[in-house]
Design a protein around this motif. Sequence first.
Motif, PDB file in Angstrom:
ATOM      1  N   PRO A 237       0.812  -1.309  -0.095  1.00  0.00           N
ATOM      2  CA  PRO A 237      -0.010   0.058   0.000  1.00  0.00           C
ATOM      3  C   PRO A 237       0.746   1.033   0.012  1.00  0.00           C
ATOM      4  CG  PRO A 237      -0.076  -1.244   2.090  1.00  0.00           C
ATOM      5  CD  PRO A 237       0.577  -2.073   1.171  1.00  0.00           C
ATOM      6  N   ASP A 238       1.985   1.433   0.660  1.00  0.00           N
ATOM      7  CA  ASP A 238       3.035   2.172   0.551  1.00  0.00           C
ATOM      8  C   ASP A 238       3.384   2.903  -0.903  1.00  0.00           C
ATOM      9  OD1 ASP A 238       2.809   2.522   3.179  1.00  0.00           O
ATOM     10  OD2 ASP A 238       4.697   1.357   3.427  1.00  0.00           O
ATOM     11  N   GLU A 239       3.339   2.050  -1.866  1.00  0.00           N
ATOM     12  CA  GLU A 239       3.528   2.236  -3.242  1.00  0.00           C
ATOM     13  C   GLU A 239       2.492   3.219  -3.823  1.00  0.00           C
ATOM     14  OE1 GLU A 239       4.561   0.293  -7.470  1.00  0.00           O
ATOM     15  OE2 GLU A 239       4.863  -0.928  -5.608  1.00  0.00           O
ATOM     16  N   VAL A 240       1.046   3.060  -3.422  1.00  0.00           N
ATOM     17  CA  VAL A 240      -0.055   4.027  -3.646  1.00  0.00           C
ATOM     18  C   VAL A 240       0.368   5.406  -3.469  1.00  0.00           C
ATOM     19  CG1 VAL A 240      -2.385   4.313  -3.431  1.00  0.00           C
ATOM     20  CG2 VAL A 240      -1.787   2.049  -3.635  1.00  0.00           C
ATOM     21  N   THR A 241       0.822   5.533  -2.041  1.00  0.00           N
ATOM     22  CA  THR A 241       1.049   6.673  -1.657  1.00  0.00           C
ATOM     23  C   THR A 241       2.081   7.665  -2.476  1.00  0.00           C
ATOM     24  OG1 THR A 241       0.632   6.257   0.657  1.00  0.00           O
ATOM     25  CG2 THR A 241       1.849   8.103   0.452  1.00  0.00           C
ATOM     26  N   SER A 242       3.314   6.569  -2.885  1.00  0.00           N
ATOM     27  CA  SER A 242       4.392   7.189  -3.835  1.00  0.00           C
ATOM     28  C   SER A 242       4.038   7.747  -5.062  1.00  0.00           C
ATOM     29  CB  SER A 242       5.197   6.116  -3.601  1.00  0.00           C
ATOM     30  OG  SER A 242       6.359   6.411  -4.380  1.00  0.00           O
TER      31      SER A 242
END
Length: 266
Positions: free
Chosen positions: A245-250
Amino acid sequence: MRIALSQLTTGPDPERNLAVLREQTGRAAEAGARLVVFPEATMACFGTSLTSLAEPLDGPWATGVRQIAKDSGLVVVAGMFTPAPDGRVTNTLLATGPGVEASYDKIHLYDAFGFTESRTVAPGSRVVTFDLDGVRIGLATCYDVRFPELFRAHADAGAQLSLLPASWGAGPGKREQWELLIRARALDATMWLAAVGQADPAATGHAPTSSAPTGIGHSALIGPDGTVRQRLDAAPALLVGDVDPDEVTSVRRTVSVLANRRLGGA
């Protein structure tokens, strides 16, 4: 979060399909998945008399899915058919497992390419998301993929992943459209998209017996930048992949299409 996509070919017998769902869920659990997603029409394939098979969400088939989810410790998402008030059915996704109980009725019905789903299926009207391990997940079904506003509605509701069970109709150019659309929807909403279709019956030596959409396979896990992270071919298989999910933020920080919307946007 590790997820599994079970690309299979279902038949007209709900009990037999439930047994396959149990076996596939066991395999997903052995692979360390927290979530296993089955195609649209897992309960019974299209081309079957859906009104005679439809059951409510507290009926025996859904209860069987809940027991499988409880026994495995996984969240299970599977396509089924529930009775509609007007005598038709609804094309329903059941999401069930530890801490999760949700359902989504397909909004956009497949009245295209010579097939008229609305003759037997009533449309849903609600955008549905649920939370698992701190990740918000949106639900969509097959023909919904042609409508980007639904996936952006998932994103607006805080989702980082959309699940797209399908039973994609075969035909000239249909595989190319499927592959283009699933990547586009992930990119539109800058979120993960897990697209799991019915396998191609021909891949298991079974010729389609009707013009109903019975699947072409080619399930895939798409990243929030629109790239294909993992994919299957036409045959039945289990895809296991990890969603960050951190990739979504990035990605949303780099490509701020949601924040930059004007017409019709927030």
